[in-house]
Design a protein around this motif. Structure first.
Motif, PDB file in Angstrom:
ATOM      1  N   VAL A  59       0.832  -1.206   0.000  1.00 27.48           N
ATOM      2  CA  VAL A  59       0.000   0.000   0.000  1.00 27.48           C
ATOM      3  C   VAL A  59       0.865   1.255   0.000  1.00 27.48           C
ATOM      4  N   VAL A  60       1.964   1.198   0.739  1.00 26.59           N
ATOM      5  CA  VAL A  60       2.861   2.341   0.802  1.00 26.59           C
ATOM      6  C   VAL A  60       4.286   1.841   0.863  1.00 26.59           C
ATOM      7  N   GLN A  61       5.191   2.587   0.246  1.00 25.73           N
ATOM      8  CA  GLN A  61       6.585   2.167   0.204  1.00 25.73           C
ATOM      9  C   GLN A  61       7.339   2.759   1.385  1.00 25.73           C
ATOM     10  N   LEU A  62       7.850   1.921   2.235  1.00 29.56           N
ATOM     11  CA  LEU A  62       8.635   2.393   3.376  1.00 29.56           C
ATOM     12  C   LEU A  62       9.914   1.580   3.506  1.00 29.56           C
ATOM     13  N   ASN A  63      10.429   1.053   2.391  1.00 29.06           N
ATOM     14  CA  ASN A  63      11.615   0.188   2.409  1.00 29.06           C
ATOM     15  C   ASN A  63      11.391  -1.021   3.298  1.00 29.06           C
ATOM     16  N   LEU A  64      10.181  -1.540   3.252  1.00 27.01           N
ATOM     17  CA  LEU A  64       9.825  -2.751   3.963  1.00 27.01           C
ATOM     18  C   LEU A  64       9.230  -3.736   2.978  1.00 27.01           C
ATOM     19  N   SER A  65       9.238  -4.994   3.342  1.00 25.29           N
ATOM     20  CA  SER A  65       8.595  -6.005   2.516  1.00 25.29           C
ATOM     21  C   SER A  65       7.779  -6.926   3.405  1.00 25.29           C
ATOM     22  N   ALA A  66       6.860  -7.635   2.804  1.00 26.56           N
ATOM     23  CA  ALA A  66       6.023  -8.553   3.561  1.00 26.56           C
ATOM     24  C   ALA A  66       5.860  -9.844   2.775  1.00 26.56           C
ATOM     25  N   SER A  67       5.629 -10.901   3.503  1.00 26.76           N
ATOM     26  CA  SER A  67       5.409 -12.188   2.853  1.00 26.76           C
ATOM     27  C   SER A  67       4.351 -12.962   3.612  1.00 26.76           C
ATOM     28  N   ARG A  68       3.716 -13.862   2.890  1.00 34.19           N
ATOM     29  CA  ARG A  68       2.720 -14.734   3.508  1.00 34.19           C
ATOM     30  C   ARG A  68       3.085 -16.174   3.132  1.00 34.19           C
ATOM     31  N   PRO A  69       3.942 -16.759   3.957  1.00 37.79           N
ATOM     32  CA  PRO A  69       4.428 -18.106   3.636  1.00 37.79           C
ATOM     33  C   PRO A  69       3.411 -19.220   3.946  1.00 37.79           C
ATOM     34  N   LYS A  70       2.500 -18.952   4.854  1.00 39.65           N
ATOM     35  CA  LYS A  70       1.463 -19.913   5.219  1.00 39.65           C
ATOM     36  C   LYS A  70       0.132 -19.182   5.324  1.00 39.65           C
ATOM     37  N   ASP A  71      -0.944 -19.952   5.319  1.00 34.52           N
ATOM     38  CA  ASP A  71      -2.274 -19.357   5.389  1.00 34.52           C
ATOM     39  C   ASP A  71      -2.450 -18.524   6.657  1.00 34.52           C
ATOM     40  N   ASP A  72      -1.813 -18.977   7.746  1.00 32.25           N
ATOM     41  CA  ASP A  72      -2.030 -18.298   9.022  1.00 32.25           C
ATOM     42  C   ASP A  72      -0.860 -17.422   9.446  1.00 32.25           C
ATOM     43  N   GLN A  73       0.064 -17.123   8.538  1.00 32.10           N
ATOM     44  CA  GLN A  73       1.256 -16.393   8.924  1.00 32.10           C
ATOM     45  C   GLN A  73       1.547 -15.238   7.977  1.00 32.10           C
ATOM     46  N   PHE A  74       1.932 -14.098   8.590  1.00 31.73           N
ATOM     47  CA  PHE A  74       2.234 -12.886   7.827  1.00 31.73           C
ATOM     48  C   PHE A  74       3.519 -12.302   8.402  1.00 31.73           C
ATOM     49  N   ILE A  75       4.508 -12.095   7.554  1.00 29.39           N
ATOM     50  CA  ILE A  75       5.818 -11.664   8.005  1.00 29.39           C
ATOM     51  C   ILE A  75       6.152 -10.292   7.408  1.00 29.39           C
ATOM     52  N   LEU A  76       6.686  -9.420   8.252  1.00 35.23           N
ATOM     53  CA  LEU A  76       7.141  -8.098   7.809  1.00 35.23           C
ATOM     54  C   LEU A  76       8.645  -8.046   7.987  1.00 35.23           C
ATOM     55  N   SER A  77       9.365  -7.574   6.992  1.00 35.88           N
ATOM     56  CA  SER A  77      10.813  -7.617   7.099  1.00 35.88           C
ATOM     57  C   SER A  77      11.482  -6.518   6.285  1.00 35.88           C
ATOM     58  N   THR A  78      12.760  -6.340   6.594  1.00 35.19           N
ATOM     59  CA  THR A  78      13.627  -5.477   5.816  1.00 35.19           C
ATOM     60  C   THR A  78      15.066  -5.926   6.036  1.00 35.19           C
ATOM     61  N   GLU A  79      15.899  -5.650   5.059  1.00 36.76           N
ATOM     62  CA  GLU A  79      17.302  -6.035   5.197  1.00 36.76           C
ATOM     63  C   GLU A  79      18.111  -4.948   5.892  1.00 36.76           C
ATOM     64  N   LYS A  80      17.613  -3.695   5.781  1.00 33.94           N
ATOM     65  CA  LYS A  80      18.353  -2.577   6.375  1.00 33.94           C
ATOM     66  C   LYS A  80      17.386  -1.602   7.016  1.00 33.94           C
ATOM     67  N   LEU A  81      17.432  -1.540   8.319  1.00 29.58           N
ATOM     68  CA  LEU A  81      16.544  -0.639   9.037  1.00 29.58           C
ATOM     69  C   LEU A  81      16.996   0.812   8.921  1.00 29.58           C
ATOM     70  N   LEU A  82      16.015   1.695   8.899  1.00 27.55           N
ATOM     71  CA  LEU A  82      16.252   3.131   8.953  1.00 27.55           C
ATOM     72  C   LEU A  82      15.706   3.674  10.271  1.00 27.55           C
ATOM     73  N   LEU A  83      16.179   4.841  10.660  1.00 29.65           N
ATOM     74  CA  LEU A  83      15.652   5.469  11.877  1.00 29.65           C
ATOM     75  C   LEU A  83      14.146   5.655  11.776  1.00 29.65           C
ATOM     76  N   SER A  84      13.697   5.964  10.565  1.00 34.12           N
ATOM     77  CA  SER A  84      12.269   6.242  10.355  1.00 34.12           C
ATOM     78  C   SER A  84      11.390   5.015  10.500  1.00 34.12           C
ATOM     79  N   HIS A  85      11.974   3.846  10.626  1.00 36.80           N
ATOM     80  CA  HIS A  85      11.186   2.631  10.827  1.00 36.80           C
ATOM     81  C   HIS A  85      10.708   2.472  12.269  1.00 36.80           C
ATOM     82  N   SER A  86      11.227   3.274  13.143  1.00 37.13           N
ATOM     83  CA  SER A  86      10.793   3.186  14.538  1.00 37.13           C
ATOM     84  C   SER A  86       9.288   3.419  14.644  1.00 37.13           C
TER      85      SER A  86
END
Lengths: 112, 113
Positions: A59-86
């Motif tokens: 929906v919005v780009q914040l240098n984050l990514s998400a995945s849904r590996p299973k029906d009941d699981q949702f993962i949010l991730s990034t390889e490099k955190l920024l201060l603005s991710h707080s």
């Protein structure tokens, strides 16, 4: 009854480090899932949603990514955190018949 | 694009007072309107929603909200607040055919004893 669990409860991470936040829904098959971000004292910003396994819409780009590996699981991730991710990250699922969002307890992220 | 505006950032009342938290929206199509409550450091909890029918909807803990198409509003009310009602309240809008739920800025309600 459906339950939604987020992990971890809180994280303190360094700028440039990776991140992975998780969300699990129990008691509901094929839920629509959402990730929200909330700056301290701010409103909620929808980040991603997923209707089915393997499919995630941004929906919005914040240098984050998400995945849904299973029906009941949702993962949010990034390889490099920024201060603005707080902030506060919330996972939610929607009961479409009731048009009601049910939120997890959230993960508090501090990036230093 | 739908927008949601909560004009009051802070509302302060005493226990037993009535309160109204305002929400105005902008969207041209069919929408779901809802209110959520967030206690400090926690996730959001659903209070009530409106889609069609009776414009006054009842929610949990004595809350109600009234939809007005002419005013594009969905104000939240409670006749007699309790100190435990102190929290942040969010109004939200979702198009009936979409996946994007847009939240207002939130209103911090403080209830003094």
């Amino acid at each position: 009854a459906q339950t939604i669990h987020q992990w971890p409860v809180a994280e303190i991470k360094a700028v440039g480090s990776p991140l992975s936040l998780g969300c699990t829904i129990k008691g509901k098959s094929s839920p629509n899932l959402y990730w929200y971000w909330q700056a301290t004292g701010g409103t909620l910003q929808q980040l991603f949603y997923s209707i089915t396994v393997g499919q995630v819409e941004s929906v919005v780009q914040l240098n984050l990514s998400a995945s849904r590996p299973k029906d009941d699981q949702f993962i949010l991730s990034t390889e490099k955190l920024l201060l603005s991710h707080s902030g506060f990250y919330l996972c939610a699922w929607i009961d479409s018949s009731q048009n009601t969002l049910y939120f997890g307890a959230g993960t508090r992220l501090s990036v230093l | 694009t739908q927008t949601v505006s909560q004009s009051d950032a802070h509302v302060t009342v005493f226990e037993g007072d009535s309160v109204e938290l305002r929400c105005n929206y902008s969207y041209g199509g069919s929408i779901y309107l809802s209110w959520y409550i967030q206690h400090h450091g926690h996730g959001l909890q659903f209070l009530l929603k409106y889609y069609s029918g009776n414009p006054v909807v009842q929610g949990v803990n004595g809350f109600e909200a009234e939809f007005s198409k002419s005013d594009s509003s969905f104000h939240l009310r409670k006749a007699s607040v309790h100190w435990s009602d102190s929290a942040v309240y969010f109004c939200a809008v979702r198009p009936s055919s979409g996946q994007k739920l847009v939240f207002g800025q939130g209103t911090i309600l403080k209830v003094y004893l």
